[in-house]
Design a protein around this motif. Structure first.
Motif, PDB file in Angstrom:
ATOM      1  N   UNK A  63     -45.333  -8.585   2.889  1.00 36.98           N
ATOM      2  CA  UNK A  63     -45.157  -9.576   1.672  1.00 36.98           C
ATOM      3  C   UNK A  63     -45.338 -10.977   2.111  1.00 36.98           C
ATOM      4  N   UNK A  64     -44.954 -11.095   3.642  1.00 40.26           N
ATOM      5  CA  UNK A  64     -45.148 -12.578   4.006  1.00 40.26           C
ATOM      6  C   UNK A  64     -46.361 -12.911   4.784  1.00 40.26           C
ATOM      7  N   UNK A  65     -47.187 -11.762   4.899  1.00 39.46           N
ATOM      8  CA  UNK A  65     -48.328 -12.082   5.796  1.00 39.46           C
ATOM      9  C   UNK A  65     -49.396 -12.760   4.988  1.00 39.46           C
ATOM     10  N   UNK A  66     -49.418 -12.966   3.707  1.00 43.41           N
ATOM     11  CA  UNK A  66     -50.408 -13.871   3.209  1.00 43.41           C
ATOM     12  C   UNK A  66     -49.876 -15.387   3.076  1.00 43.41           C
ATOM     13  N   UNK A  67     -48.723 -15.437   3.219  1.00 45.48           N
ATOM     14  CA  UNK A  67     -48.351 -17.030   3.365  1.00 45.48           C
ATOM     15  C   UNK A  67     -48.144 -17.552   1.909  1.00 45.48           C
ATOM     16  N   UNK A  68     -47.712 -18.700   2.052  1.00 44.51           N
ATOM     17  CA  UNK A  68     -47.485 -19.501   0.754  1.00 44.51           C
ATOM     18  C   UNK A  68     -46.794 -18.807  -0.291  1.00 44.51           C
ATOM     19  N   UNK A  69     -47.529 -18.989  -1.548  1.00 43.84           N
ATOM     20  CA  UNK A  69     -46.876 -18.641  -2.859  1.00 43.84           C
ATOM     21  C   UNK A  69     -47.228 -17.131  -2.994  1.00 43.84           C
ATOM     22  N   UNK A  70     -47.831 -16.360  -2.172  1.00 43.30           N
ATOM     23  CA  UNK A  70     -48.280 -15.026  -2.257  1.00 43.30           C
ATOM     24  C   UNK A  70     -47.089 -14.019  -2.142  1.00 43.30           C
ATOM     25  N   UNK A  71     -45.927 -14.479  -1.624  1.00 43.17           N
ATOM     26  CA  UNK A  71     -44.775 -13.354  -1.308  1.00 43.17           C
ATOM     27  C   UNK A  71     -44.616 -12.763  -2.676  1.00 43.17           C
ATOM     28  N   UNK A  72     -44.417 -13.462  -3.650  1.00 40.36           N
ATOM     29  CA  UNK A  72     -43.939 -12.563  -5.048  1.00 40.36           C
ATOM     30  C   UNK A  72     -45.046 -11.893  -5.493  1.00 40.36           C
ATOM     31  N   UNK A  73     -46.181 -12.296  -5.459  1.00 43.30           N
ATOM     32  CA  UNK A  73     -47.152 -11.593  -5.868  1.00 43.30           C
ATOM     33  C   UNK A  73     -47.526 -10.264  -5.108  1.00 43.30           C
ATOM     34  N   UNK A  74     -47.107 -10.142  -3.767  1.00 42.56           N
ATOM     35  CA  UNK A  74     -47.183  -8.979  -3.056  1.00 42.56           C
ATOM     36  C   UNK A  74     -45.848  -7.980  -3.176  1.00 42.56           C
ATOM     37  N   UNK A  75     -44.810  -8.684  -3.372  1.00 39.39           N
ATOM     38  CA  UNK A  75     -43.424  -8.050  -3.887  1.00 39.39           C
ATOM     39  C   UNK A  75     -43.999  -7.185  -4.884  1.00 39.39           C
ATOM     40  N   UNK A  76     -44.554  -7.766  -6.226  1.00 41.84           N
ATOM     41  CA  UNK A  76     -44.934  -7.184  -7.338  1.00 41.84           C
ATOM     42  C   UNK A  76     -45.827  -5.756  -6.906  1.00 41.84           C
ATOM     43  N   UNK A  77     -46.717  -6.311  -6.083  1.00 47.64           N
ATOM     44  CA  UNK A  77     -47.595  -5.206  -5.729  1.00 47.64           C
ATOM     45  C   UNK A  77     -47.005  -3.816  -4.835  1.00 47.64           C
ATOM     46  N   UNK A  78     -45.985  -4.267  -4.295  1.00 50.71           N
ATOM     47  CA  UNK A  78     -45.184  -2.966  -3.630  1.00 50.71           C
ATOM     48  C   UNK A  78     -44.354  -2.385  -4.660  1.00 50.71           C
ATOM     49  N   UNK A  79     -43.870  -3.249  -5.576  1.00 50.84           N
ATOM     50  CA  UNK A  79     -43.109  -2.637  -6.961  1.00 50.84           C
ATOM     51  C   UNK A  79     -44.150  -1.514  -7.512  1.00 50.84           C
ATOM     52  N   UNK A  80     -45.481  -1.899  -7.835  1.00 48.72           N
ATOM     53  CA  UNK A  80     -46.196  -1.042  -8.664  1.00 48.72           C
ATOM     54  C   UNK A  80     -46.697  -0.023  -7.609  1.00 48.72           C
ATOM     55  N   UNK A  81     -47.029  -0.095  -6.477  1.00 48.59           N
ATOM     56  CA  UNK A  81     -47.897   0.767  -5.740  1.00 48.59           C
ATOM     57  C   UNK A  81     -47.398   1.582  -4.578  1.00 48.59           C
ATOM     58  N   UNK A  82     -46.027   1.137  -4.120  1.00 42.96           N
ATOM     59  CA  UNK A  82     -45.536   1.969  -3.148  1.00 42.96           C
ATOM     60  C   UNK A  82     -45.058   3.395  -3.849  1.00 42.96           C
TER      61      UNK A  82
END
Length: 185
Positions: A63-82
Motif C-alpha cells: 500500500x505504501x509503495x506507490x507513495x503519496x495519496x495512493x495509500x488509500x487507493x491501494x488499501x481499497x484494492x486489497x479490500x476488493x481483491x485479496x
C-alpha cells in the motif's frame, strides 16, 4: 474498468478473451468468446501477476509503495481483491476438505480478476509450478459472466482479520463479509 485497460489481457496472463463490464453485481468479468470446460483462463505467476502476503507488514509495504495519496487507493484494492486459496486438499470444484486446516496462499492478482461471487461458480483456481491458474469449471458462452465462490477462500487468518478490523475493511472471507457463510458449502 479503467485499471483493466492499462494492460493488454495477454500481459495479465489471460489465455482467453475476456472483458469487464457492468453486470447485475456491479462491474464483473465476462467471456468474450465461447470457452470449453477445463480451459485455462488465466495463468498466475507469483511475483509477476500474483502477489502473496504472509504478514501485515507485506500488505502495508504494498500500500505504501506507490507513495503519496495512493495509500488509500491501494488499501481499497486489497479490500476488493485479496483472497485465500487452498494450495492442496481440494476437490475438483476447488472446495477444501477442511476449511480450517488446509494450507492457503493469501494474495491477489495484479490487476484483479473481477470475478463476482456465486454459489454456482463456473471457474476454479488450481495450483501450478509457478503460482495459481484459473480454469473454467464448465462450458461458458461468449457474453456470460465468470463467477467465483468466495466461500472457497476459507476463513481469514487472525493476522489478516486483525488488519481488516484495524483498517475498517471488508474482505472476501467469511467473518469479514456478511454474505459469505462457510456452512453453506
Amino acid at each position: 474498468i479503467a485499471l483493466q485497460e492499462t494492460w493488454f489481457n495477454s500481459e495479465k496472463g489471460w489465455k482467453v478473451e475476456v472483458e469487464w463490464k457492468n453486470g447485475k453485481f456491479g462491474v464483473g468479468l465476462f467471456a468474450a468468446q465461447d470457452i470449453g470446460s477445463g480451459t485455462k483462463l488465466r495463468k498466475g505467476i507469483t511475483g509477476e501477476n500474483l502477489i502473496e502476503f504472509t504478514t501485515v507488514d507485506e500488505i502495508e509495504a504494498f500500500c505504501l509503495s506507490a507513495g503519496g495519496d495512493e495509500y488509500s487507493s491501494r488499501l481499497r484494492y486489497v479490500s476488493d481483491y485479496l483472497w485465500g486459496f487452498a494450495t492442496k486438499g481440494t476437490d475438483e470444484r476447488g472446495y477444501a476438505s477442511s476449511q480450517n486446516d488446509c494450507a492457503r496462499f493469501y494474495g491477489m492478482w495484479i490487476p484483479g480478476n473481477g470475478l463476482n461471487h456465486s454459489l454456482q461458480p463456473n471457474t476454479v483456481y488450481r495450483t501450478s509450478e509457478r503460482g495459481i491458474d484459473l480454469f473454467a469449471l464448465e462450458d461458458i458462452l461468449s457474453g456470460e459472466e465468470l463467477y467465483d465462490d468466495y466461500r472457497r477462500h476459507g476463513t481469514s487468518p487472525a493476522w489478516l482479520l486483525d488488519f481488516a478490523t484495524a483498517k475498517n475493511l471488508t474482505l472476501n472471507f467469511p467473518g469479514c463479509n456478511e454474505f459469505l457463510n462457510l456452512n453453506d458449502i
